[in-house]
Design a protein around this motif. Structure first.
Motif, PDB file in Angstrom:
ATOM      1  N   HIS A 603      34.887  -7.913   2.985  1.00 43.36           N
ATOM      2  CA  HIS A 603      33.510  -7.674   2.548  1.00 43.36           C
ATOM      3  C   HIS A 603      33.503  -7.394   1.046  1.00 43.36           C
ATOM      4  N   ILE A 604      32.541  -8.004   0.366  1.00 41.61           N
ATOM      5  CA  ILE A 604      32.395  -7.815  -1.082  1.00 41.61           C
ATOM      6  C   ILE A 604      31.134  -6.995  -1.326  1.00 41.61           C
ATOM      7  N   GLY A 605      31.291  -5.847  -1.981  1.00 40.69           N
ATOM      8  CA  GLY A 605      30.155  -4.963  -2.214  1.00 40.69           C
ATOM      9  C   GLY A 605      30.027  -4.563  -3.666  1.00 40.69           C
ATOM     10  N   GLU A 606      28.952  -3.879  -3.981  1.00 42.73           N
ATOM     11  CA  GLU A 606      28.722  -3.382  -5.327  1.00 42.73           C
ATOM     12  C   GLU A 606      27.922  -2.083  -5.263  1.00 42.73           C
ATOM     13  N   VAL A 607      28.154  -1.218  -6.255  1.00 44.20           N
ATOM     14  CA  VAL A 607      27.441   0.057  -6.355  1.00 44.20           C
ATOM     15  C   VAL A 607      26.876   0.180  -7.756  1.00 44.20           C
ATOM     16  N   ASP A 608      25.580   0.387  -7.848  1.00 40.97           N
ATOM     17  CA  ASP A 608      24.915   0.605  -9.132  1.00 40.97           C
ATOM     18  C   ASP A 608      25.082   2.072  -9.503  1.00 40.97           C
ATOM     19  N   CYS A 609      25.975   2.334 -10.465  1.00 42.34           N
ATOM     20  CA  CYS A 609      26.298   3.721 -10.815  1.00 42.34           C
ATOM     21  C   CYS A 609      25.244   4.384 -11.681  1.00 42.34           C
ATOM     22  N   GLN A 610      24.307   3.625 -12.211  1.00 48.63           N
ATOM     23  CA  GLN A 610      23.179   4.238 -12.908  1.00 48.63           C
ATOM     24  C   GLN A 610      22.192   4.779 -11.886  1.00 48.63           C
ATOM     25  N   LYS A 611      22.010   4.025 -10.808  1.00 45.58           N
ATOM     26  CA  LYS A 611      21.085   4.418  -9.752  1.00 45.58           C
ATOM     27  C   LYS A 611      21.696   5.477  -8.845  1.00 45.58           C
ATOM     28  N   TYR A 612      23.002   5.327  -8.555  1.00 41.68           N
ATOM     29  CA  TYR A 612      23.681   6.266  -7.644  1.00 41.68           C
ATOM     30  C   TYR A 612      24.823   6.949  -8.392  1.00 41.68           C
ATOM     31  N   SER A 614      25.614  10.097  -8.679  1.00 41.11           N
ATOM     32  CA  SER A 614      26.344  11.135  -7.945  1.00 41.11           C
ATOM     33  C   SER A 614      27.401  10.542  -7.032  1.00 41.11           C
ATOM     34  N   LEU A 615      27.118   9.379  -6.415  1.00 38.74           N
ATOM     35  CA  LEU A 615      28.103   8.720  -5.553  1.00 38.74           C
ATOM     36  C   LEU A 615      29.322   8.316  -6.370  1.00 38.74           C
ATOM     37  N   CYS A 616      29.095   7.667  -7.514  1.00 41.25           N
ATOM     38  CA  CYS A 616      30.214   7.204  -8.343  1.00 41.25           C
ATOM     39  C   CYS A 616      31.039   8.385  -8.838  1.00 41.25           C
ATOM     40  N   THR A 617      30.368   9.459  -9.236  1.00 44.80           N
ATOM     41  CA  THR A 617      31.086  10.644  -9.706  1.00 44.80           C
ATOM     42  C   THR A 617      31.921  11.250  -8.581  1.00 44.80           C
ATOM     43  N   SER A 618      31.358  11.276  -7.369  1.00 43.61           N
ATOM     44  CA  SER A 618      32.060  11.904  -6.242  1.00 43.61           C
ATOM     45  C   SER A 618      33.324  11.152  -5.842  1.00 43.61           C
ATOM     46  N   VAL A 619      33.374   9.814  -6.119  1.00 43.47           N
ATOM     47  CA  VAL A 619      34.580   9.053  -5.775  1.00 43.47           C
ATOM     48  C   VAL A 619      35.454   8.806  -7.001  1.00 43.47           C
ATOM     49  N   GLY A 620      35.132   9.496  -8.109  1.00 41.05           N
ATOM     50  CA  GLY A 620      35.983   9.450  -9.286  1.00 41.05           C
ATOM     51  C   GLY A 620      35.813   8.234 -10.160  1.00 41.05           C
ATOM     52  N   VAL A 621      34.669   7.576 -10.114  1.00 43.15           N
ATOM     53  CA  VAL A 621      34.402   6.425 -10.986  1.00 43.15           C
ATOM     54  C   VAL A 621      33.714   6.924 -12.248  1.00 43.15           C
ATOM     55  N   ASN A 622      34.366   6.755 -13.388  1.00 39.71           N
ATOM     56  CA  ASN A 622      33.830   7.260 -14.644  1.00 39.71           C
ATOM     57  C   ASN A 622      33.729   6.184 -15.730  1.00 39.71           C
ATOM     58  N   SER A 623      34.168   4.963 -15.434  1.00 35.21           N
ATOM     59  CA  SER A 623      34.072   3.871 -16.401  1.00 35.21           C
ATOM     60  C   SER A 623      33.634   2.615 -15.660  1.00 35.21           C
ATOM     61  N   TYR A 624      33.048   1.683 -16.420  1.00 34.79           N
ATOM     62  CA  TYR A 624      32.456   0.493 -15.800  1.00 34.79           C
ATOM     63  C   TYR A 624      32.905  -0.769 -16.527  1.00 34.79           C
ATOM     64  N   PRO A 625      33.123  -1.858 -15.782  1.00 32.18           N
ATOM     65  CA  PRO A 625      33.136  -1.888 -14.313  1.00 32.18           C
ATOM     66  C   PRO A 625      34.452  -1.339 -13.768  1.00 32.18           C
ATOM     67  N   THR A 626      34.397  -0.710 -12.613  1.00 28.91           N
ATOM     68  CA  THR A 626      35.590  -0.298 -11.876  1.00 28.91           C
ATOM     69  C   THR A 626      35.633  -1.104 -10.583  1.00 28.91           C
ATOM     70  N   ILE A 627      36.767  -1.785 -10.362  1.00 28.17           N
ATOM     71  CA  ILE A 627      36.914  -2.635  -9.176  1.00 28.17           C
ATOM     72  C   ILE A 627      37.952  -1.993  -8.262  1.00 28.17           C
ATOM     73  N   ARG A 628      37.544  -1.733  -7.029  1.00 28.53           N
ATOM     74  CA  ARG A 628      38.444  -1.116  -6.064  1.00 28.53           C
ATOM     75  C   ARG A 628      38.502  -1.937  -4.783  1.00 28.53           C
ATOM     76  N   LEU A 629      39.647  -1.869  -4.132  1.00 35.25           N
ATOM     77  CA  LEU A 629      39.837  -2.513  -2.827  1.00 35.25           C
ATOM     78  C   LEU A 629      40.266  -1.454  -1.821  1.00 35.25           C
ATOM     79  N   TYR A 630      39.514  -1.384  -0.737  1.00 35.80           N
ATOM     80  CA  TYR A 630      39.836  -0.479   0.363  1.00 35.80           C
ATOM     81  C   TYR A 630      40.484  -1.322   1.459  1.00 35.80           C
TER      82      TYR A 630
END
Length: 784
Positions: A603-612, A614-630
């Protein structure tokens, strides 16, 4: 006196002076107008001509910097948006500049800018004006430093004057547009090339020789009119709408020259039918046309001789320009419109079954378009289905201002249904006709402040191009914009906004560069990032309207990603809308999602860190773009891998993701490699090296091959760095070799059959043909 005042104003230049005011040009001026204005000032203000004045150098640096800024599309855009503050990266705080001697500006700068018959071309308009048309062009590729180019210039100017209206004469400065010249295979100057044949002229550089060459390239469209075929020809549909110009002799005393007759045939093409009769060998033709004058003009020809006899005008002058002028005077002028008739026309075009109206707006009809009158009248023949009209904006200023006419002359096409579009190119018949055909087949609408905010708050999706007419990328985008509207107009509505006319509107919607294309879908803006092509525009619309990338919220991130099944993989782009690298990644990320549709567990997803945020901060995303694979697995539901690759393109990202997928390709070593060669099943083997970037990007494609041929052909791969003896004579990576199978008790030839293709289609088709089978799994071309 006025001239002295202007010079005094320029000499008192300070940093606060606007660059456009400094050069004396308007903000919508094109490069030729800017170059001409700078040259005029350079000749007056150059330090070589102002010796003894200490401030001369600084004053010339000022106008030189203004020219350097405005001639380049990127620095001009920055200056328009941010003023001098936006130029610090390009020019620094103390730009000194370099300039040439006065003689350079007098002799070499803008060689053809003052010649109206010669069209100066550059990288921004060459493809659209020359390469993408069937028009005849003779183009001079030159360098201002080339002495032969300067020797040719007078002859080139005379050629342009003698062939005015016959073909288009162009010039390209290869010192400024060297890449364009290289693309056109220009390696010496001057090089003369005839288009559309793309043929280099190798003959003498005298005017007569070049004219002879040009005329040999042109079609001969003079009608041979005889008494035997007279009735048949004049009744043909292709000749029935235009008047006739008939010559009774050629290449004799008092008669037209054959070369001039050919020129006339080209100049008057689509305007009149040009014909030649032979009165000596066919005296019967004199019963049908007038034979007592070298040239006669007929508004119409008829089989009734009496009707023809009273319907002609004798021309005693046989010089080309005089004949052309005499013929043009006989042709109908565009329909003149008033305020009242213009409003009636606008009302009529609201009907989808109405005729399109091409309207010309001028402030002085004779003065502004006299040199182009032949071309403008030719529009009637080029566009028979379009009604051509004219409105004088000196007489009807309120009408012109109501539709924001600011430059003259201007063509405006009113389309059935009520929408309209402006023509922004050169005022020639062929360019206006090409624009008209493109616009009529498109669904693009010109938008003004009156349309806002209704269009973006509409339930319908709107794709809007905010542009500036002086901006070359904007003009390159417009034809693709129209083409995309033809294919995607059923999905969204297409509009354009001229930001030089509607400045406050563009500022209101935070348009900071041109062109800016935004899709407003249910009032949500989606900015387009990609190449300015029809395909990219269509793909963008499809991706936004039917998203294949999953937009994640805090809730869906927890339910879909953090609580995923152990067999699933999630690849996620954490981005911010304002981030430039994020914008560049977006189209590649959507393309990646399409490429992996054959992998249902990815699955390919995306998170808008300007809109969300708090979510990005809670998972440790502090720079953009950050690409992660779970990845898959019980223990990895909250664990992840970060993408640290240099390339953020879809191919590289796909290769990275495939490292985490279960493989259909068997890893071969010293021991099991021998088993593969002795197998009764056919094998296809990928020989690679881990450091090879091509091997890494090819790996996913080979995985798809293995999936497609599973059960029929076995797939393996060999790490040639780890097992060099196995790879044997393999010298390039990746190398793909096919082994048919073990026949009898003998191992097959270890050399195998090397494939000379590394594409999915190429390998797939080879295996089908070699094994004479049809594989069960469908080809994956679309995903690739």
């Amino acid at each position: 006196m006025k001239c002295l005042i202007v010079i005094f104003y320029i000499l008192s230049f300070t940093k606060a002076v606007d660059y456009y005011d400094l050069l004396g040009v308007s903000k919508d001026s094109d490069n030729r107008e800017i170059r001409k204005a700078f040259k005029k000032l350079a000749l007056k203000l150059h330090p070589d001509k102002n010796k003894g004045r200490e401030e001369a150098h600084e004053q010339f640096i000022a106008i030189n910097k203004a020219y350097e800024v405005l001639k380049d599309e990127e620095t001009r855009k920055k200056y328009d948006l941010y003023g001098e503050e936006g130029l610090k990266q390009d020019f620094g705080h103390s730009w000194k500049g370099n300039y040439h001697s006065w003689n350079y500006y007098y002799e070499s700068f803008g060689i053809y800018d003052d010649d109206p018959e010669i069209i100066t071309l550059n990288k921004n308009d060459f493809v659209q004006s020359v390469l993408e048309t069937s028009d005849y062009w003779f183009v001079n590729f030159y360098s201002p430093q080339c002495s032969h180019c300067h020797h040719l210039a007078p002859a080139w100017r005379e050629l342009a004057r003698k062939l005015e209206g016959v073909i288009q004469i162009g010039a390209v400065n290869c010192e400024e547009d060297w890449m364009l010249c290289r693309q056109q295979n220009i390696h010496s100057y001057p090089s003369l090339v005839f288009y559309p044949q793309k043929e280099k002229y190798q003959g003498h550089r005298e005017v007569s020789s070049m004219i002879d060459y040009v005329l040999q390239q042109l079609p001969y469209n003079i009608i041979r009119l005889t008494s035997d075929v007279y009735s048949e020809i004049i009744s043909m549909s292709e000749f029935s709408f235009n008047p006739w110009l008939i010559f009774t002799c050629v290449d004799s005393n008092g008669c037209i020259e054959s070369d001039d007759l050919k020129k006339l045939g080209v100049i008057l093409d689509h305007l009149v039918n040009t014909a030649l009769v032979d009165t000596e060998s066919d005296p019967e033709i004199c019963k049908m046309v007038n034979c007592f004058s070298p040239a006669s003009f007929y508004h119409t020809l008829s089989e009734k001789i009496s009707a023809v006899k009273g319907n002609f005008i004798n021309f005693t002058e046989i010089e080309v320009s005089a004949l052309v002028k005499a013929v043009v005077e006989q042709l109908p002028e565009p329909e003149e419109f008033t305020d009242t008739s213009f409003e009636a026309m606008r009302d009529s075009t609201q009907n989808l079954n109405s005729s399109p109206q091409l309207m010309l707006f001028t402030k002085d009809m004779e003065k502004s378009i006299d040199s182009n009158k032949i071309d403008l009248k030719r529009l009637k023949g080029l566009l028979p289905e379009v009604v051509l009209g004219h409105i004088d904006c000196e007489k009807y200023a309120s009408t012109c201002s109501s539709i924001f006419i600011q430059k003259f002359p201007t063509f405006l096409l009113f389309k059935p249904g009520g929408s309209y579009e402006f023509h922004y190119g050169r005022i020639t018949a062929y360019e206006v006709a090409r624009f008209t055909r493109e616009a009529l087949s498109s669904q693009v609408q010109t938008l003004t402040p009156d349309h806002f905010p209704k269009v973006i708050e509409s339930a319908e999706a709107w794709f809007i191009d905010f542009f500036a007419p002086w901006c070359p990328p904007c003009m390159q985008l417009l034809p693709h914009w129209r083409k995309a509207s033809q294919t995607s107009g059923h999905l969204v509505k297409f509009g354009t906004v001229d930001c030089t006319v509607h400045v406050s509107l563009c500022r209101q919607y935070k348009i900071n560069s041109y062109p800016t294309a935004i899709l407003y879908n249910q009032s949500v803006p989606h900015k387009f990032h990609g190449s300015h092509s029809q395909q990219q525009l269509e793909e963008f619309l499809e991706d936004i309207l039917n998203p294949i990338v999953v937009p994640l919220t805090p809730t869906t991130f927890e339910s879909l990603v953090q609580a995923k099944s152990i067999s699933e993989i999630w690849a996620i782009d954490f981005f911010a809308p304002w981030c430039g690298p994020c914008q560049q990644l977006a189209p590649q990320w959507r393309k990646l999602a399409k490429m992996l549709t054959n992998q249902p567990l990815v699955h390919i997803g995306e998170v808008d860190c300007q809109k969300y945020h708090s979510l990005c901060t809670s998972v440790g995303v502090n720079s953009y773009p950050t690409i992660r694979l779970y990845p898959t697995g019980e223990g990895h539901r909250k664990g992840y891998y970060s993408y640290n690759g240099w390339n953020r393109d879809s191919i590289s990202l796909q290769a990275w993701i495939y490292n985490f997928l279960p493989s259909k390709v068997k890893i071969l070593t010293n021991s099991n490699y021998k088993e593969a060669l002795s197998d009764n099943s056919p094998w296809i083997i990928d020989y690679y090296a881990p450091w090879c970037s091509h091997c890494q990007t090819f790996a996913p494609e080979f995985e798809k091959i293995a999936q497609a041929v599973e059960g029929k052909v076995k797939a393996g791969k060999v790490n040639c760095e780890e097992y060099p003896r196995v790879c044997g004579s393999v010298r390039a990576y990746p190398t793909v070799i096919f082994y048919e199978s073990n026949k009898g008790n003998h191992n097959q030839n270890p050399i195998g059959i090397e494939l000379h293709t590394l594409t999915f289609d190429g390998i797939y088709n080879f295996l089908e043909e070699k094994l004479n089978v049809k594989f069960k799994i469908a080809k994956l071309r679309d995903e690739l």
